[in-house]
Design an enzyme around this catalytic site. Structure first.
Site, PDB file in Angstrom:
ATOM      1  CB  ALA A 108      -0.931   0.000   1.214  1.00  0.00           C
ATOM      2  CD  GLU A 162       4.552  14.514   2.269  1.00  0.00           C
ATOM      3  OE1 GLU A 162       3.853  15.453   1.830  1.00  0.00           O
ATOM      4  OE2 GLU A 162       5.233  14.606   3.300  1.00  0.00           O
ATOM      5  CB  THR A 216       5.324   8.473  -7.523  1.00  0.00           C
ATOM      6  OG1 THR A 216       4.086   8.138  -8.170  1.00  0.00           O
ATOM      7  CG2 THR A 216       5.693   7.397  -6.501  1.00  0.00           C
TER       8      THR A 216
END
Length: 385
Positions: A129, A364, A366
């Site tokens: 995840a 935060e 890609t």
């Protein structure tokens, strides 16, 4: 939104004096030893760096989005590991509480996060995840008045040294996507919670990153951020929306520093009997870099002001993070080119920053995830006229 220009300029000057006077001289030492000296961390506490974005009523400075962006541009002009040490507390590790925490939760944790007495971390990412943050495998099963958490988180900044973990876990296994994910506040020392040794990384030495392991960790229902099940993913997205502007600002600072270093080197390094800065192709590398720095800074500050005005900047925050992180990578690459062979050697400022800033295009969200987000919102009518 700069609320008190004179007072804010004094704060910026204090921050600048600290990072340039105390952090810059030990950049190479921290990179070599993978550790920020405790005396420097203590000075961060004394300057209030751990609480810049935490509301004043909880001991922070309560900086606006624009003020925080300007501070982040300043602090990131030295090795990014220094900001990472306090950045979680004043950013991603406290923002969940700021936006959705219950009054009692805020009163309990925010003052300690703001002072730096407690180090926080944001435990969202898992082995399966990452970009798909909704694919959470960590579970939280209700057991009477408590929940039992099981799972593993990875790539968590400050995990090896954190005292407070904001842990995201699935409380409803039948729910799809972000539904059924809940955020929990878990303190170090909770039976069953452990952290790995810090990873060995390409860059950002001195910023410990590791895993969070949860094995039958029992927490009370009062540990749920906001007190309501199933709101965790929404809380995470609120947190990341602001933090993407912060991260974009943190990409501008290293590029500013690298342009300075390129200019200095181009003036002093001589080839063919003259400074390499006299050659137009070297000038091109510097000019393109400085232009992109100005463009990124303008985009970040415009977006920050919009957010302070209460405008939804979800798309613009993605644009900021995408453009600034890619810009920083290009500037770092040009810096190595200007420094030539010396820019490839360990201990050189261009080599060190080249490694450090590579991470910006990954965490935060890609660059590819942000491109998808921007495309979706643009196709839905997100074109500003």
């Amino acid at each position: 939104m700069i609320r008190n220009p004179a007072q804010f300029q004094a704060l910026l000057a204090e921050v600048r004096q600290f990072v340039r006077g105390k952090c810059l001289p030990i950049e190479e030492q921290v990179d070599r030893e993978d550790l920020i000296p405790e005396a420097v961390v203590q000075r961060m506490r004394e300057l209030g760096l751990f609480g810049h974005s935490i509301p004043a009523e909880y001991g922070g400075a309560g900086l606006t989005t624009e003020e925080l962006a300007l501070v982040n541009i300043e602090v990131s002009q030295v090795a990014t590991t220094f900001r990472a040490r306090f950045g979680g507390n004043t950013g991603i590790a406290s923002e969940s509480l700021v936006v959705d925490g219950l009054p009692a939760q805020k009163e309990n944790y925010l003052p300690r996060l703001a002072s730096g007495a407690v180090t926080g971390c944001f435990a969202l990412t898992e082995p399966e995840a990452g970009s798909d943050a909704t694919a959470q495998k960590t579970t939280a099963v209700r057991d009477g008045a408590a929940y039992v958490l099981n799972g593993k988180k990875c790539f968590i900044t400050n995990a090896p040294i954190a005292d407070l973990f904001t842990v995201f876990a699935r409380t409803d296994p039948q729910a799809k996507g972000g539904s059924g994910i809940t955020a929990f506040l878990v303190e170090r020392g909770a039976p069953g919670l452990s952290t790995s040794a810090p990873y060995r990384k390409m860059g950002q030495a001195g910023s410990p990153v590791g895993e969070v392991i949860l094995e039958n960790v029992r927490v009370p229902a009062s540990a749920i951020v906001g007190g309501v099940e199933g709101q965790g993913f929404r809380t995470a997205m609120k947190t990341l929306n602001k933090q993407r502007i912060n991260l974009a600002a943190l990409c501008v600072g290293p590029a500013v520093r690298l342009v300075e270093e390129m200019v200095k080197h181009a003036r002093n390094r001589k080839q063919f009997g003259q400074p390499i800065g006299d050659f137009q192709l070297v000038q091109q590398l510097i000019a393109e870099s400085n232009t992109e720095v100005h463009a990124a800074r303008a985009l970040v500050l415009e977006t920050a002001r919009k957010r302070d005005d209460g405008i939804d900047v979800t798309m613009e925050a993605s644009m900021c993070k995408l453009f600034a992180s890619e810009m920083c990578g290009r500037v770092a690459d040009r810096a190595v080119q200007v420094f030539g062979g010396s820019g490839y050697l360990a201990g050189n400022v261009a080599e060190r920053f080249y490694r450090d800033v590579r991470l910006f295009r990954l965490y935060e969200g890609t660059s590819q995830i942000h491109l998808v987000n921007i495309a979706k919102r643009t196709m839905a009518g997100g074109v500003e006229r």
